[in-house]
Design an enzyme around this catalytic site. Structure first.
Site, PDB file in Angstrom:
ATOM      1  N   CYS A 231      -6.178   1.909   5.843  1.00 13.97           N
ATOM      2  CA  CYS A 231      -6.806   0.662   6.274  1.00 13.97           C
ATOM      3  C   CYS A 231      -6.223   0.266   7.638  1.00 13.97           C
ATOM      4  O   CYS A 231      -5.326   0.925   8.154  1.00 13.97           O
ATOM      5  CB  CYS A 231      -6.550  -0.441   5.239  1.00 13.97           C
ATOM      6  SG  CYS A 231      -4.825  -0.998   5.181  1.00 13.97           S
TER       7      CYS A 231
ATOM      8  N   HIS B 240       0.847  -1.195   0.000  1.00 15.33           N
ATOM      9  CA  HIS B 240       0.000   0.000   0.000  1.00 15.33           C
ATOM     10  C   HIS B 240       0.882   1.246   0.000  1.00 15.33           C
ATOM     11  O   HIS B 240       2.040   1.203   0.434  1.00 15.33           O
ATOM     12  CB  HIS B 240      -0.893   0.015   1.236  1.00 15.33           C
ATOM     13  CG  HIS B 240      -1.996  -0.999   1.201  1.00 15.33           C
ATOM     14  ND1 HIS B 240      -3.086  -0.922   2.042  1.00 15.33           N
ATOM     15  CD2 HIS B 240      -2.183  -2.102   0.432  1.00 15.33           C
ATOM     16  CE1 HIS B 240      -3.897  -1.937   1.791  1.00 15.33           C
ATOM     17  NE2 HIS B 240      -3.363  -2.668   0.824  1.00 15.33           N
TER      18      HIS B 240
ATOM     19  N   CYS C 151      -2.359  -0.395   7.488  1.00 11.40           N
ATOM     20  CA  CYS C 151      -1.562   0.822   7.379  1.00 11.40           C
ATOM     21  C   CYS C 151      -1.642   1.654   8.652  1.00 11.40           C
ATOM     22  O   CYS C 151      -0.639   2.224   9.088  1.00 11.40           O
ATOM     23  CB  CYS C 151      -1.996   1.625   6.163  1.00 11.40           C
ATOM     24  SG  CYS C 151      -1.568   0.799   4.602  1.00 11.40           S
TER      25      CYS C 151
ATOM     26  N   GLU D 129       0.977   3.844   1.898  1.00 11.40           N
ATOM     27  CA  GLU D 129       1.520   4.225   3.201  1.00 11.40           C
ATOM     28  C   GLU D 129       2.687   3.336   3.604  1.00 11.40           C
ATOM     29  O   GLU D 129       3.693   3.820   4.143  1.00 11.40           O
ATOM     30  CB  GLU D 129       0.444   4.134   4.295  1.00 11.40           C
ATOM     31  CG  GLU D 129      -0.770   4.993   4.054  1.00 11.40           C
ATOM     32  CD  GLU D 129      -1.930   4.255   3.393  1.00 11.40           C
ATOM     33  OE1 GLU D 129      -3.084   4.495   3.787  1.00 11.40           O
ATOM     34  OE2 GLU D 129      -1.687   3.440   2.465  1.00 11.40           O
TER      35      GLU D 129
END
Length: 146
Positions: free
Chosen positions: A83, A53, A86, A55
């Protein structure tokens, strides 16, 4: 334009790169002392890695830049609410401030793990939310219709 809007525009640029690569368009930049020390955009398809992801990639880049695992005094800008995974990483990295664009009612941490961030982390939601949301909606509309 506020400082938050300026850095969110840079995160949106990262999200646009993800979009252009066929990835879910989420972008992230991490700032310390007025300098971007890490950036990333979703690469889950390209890397065949569900943890890739925006992040997570930006945190890895930032900690490498700083030479340590903690991001105290840093602000993380991301186009979509993190999410749970993260948010956990943001918490473990001790990021001081989280700024995000649009909410994610289906997978966002605030709904499912509101305590995931470090207790001292401050959160500013809704920065350029409409632009962030529009990019996501455009991406998924194209996926459905394509």
């Amino acid at each position: 334009m506020t400082t938050d809007e300026r850095y969110m525009r840079m995160a949106l640029h990262e999200a646009q790169q993800a979009y252009n690569e066929g990835e879910i368009p989420v972008g992230c930049v991490i700032v310390a002392n007025g300098q971007i020390i890490g950036r990333g955009h979703n690469l889950t398809q390209h890397l065949h890695d569900v943890t890739a992801h925006a992040e997570m990639l930006a945190i890895t880049a930032a900690t490498e830049t700083l030479g340590g695992k903690y991001l105290q005094g840093c602000t993380l800008y991301v186009t979509v609410e993190p999410c749970i995974m993260c948010a956990g990483a943001i918490g473990w990295a001790q990021v001081s401030r989280l700024v995000y664009g649009t909410t994610d009612p289906k997978r966002g941490y605030a709904t499912f793990a509101p305590q995931a961030l470090h207790p001292k982390c401050t959160v500013t939601p809704g920065v350029l939310a409409d632009e962030c949301q529009q990019l996501m909606q455009q991406f998924f509309a194209e996926k459905r219709n394509g």
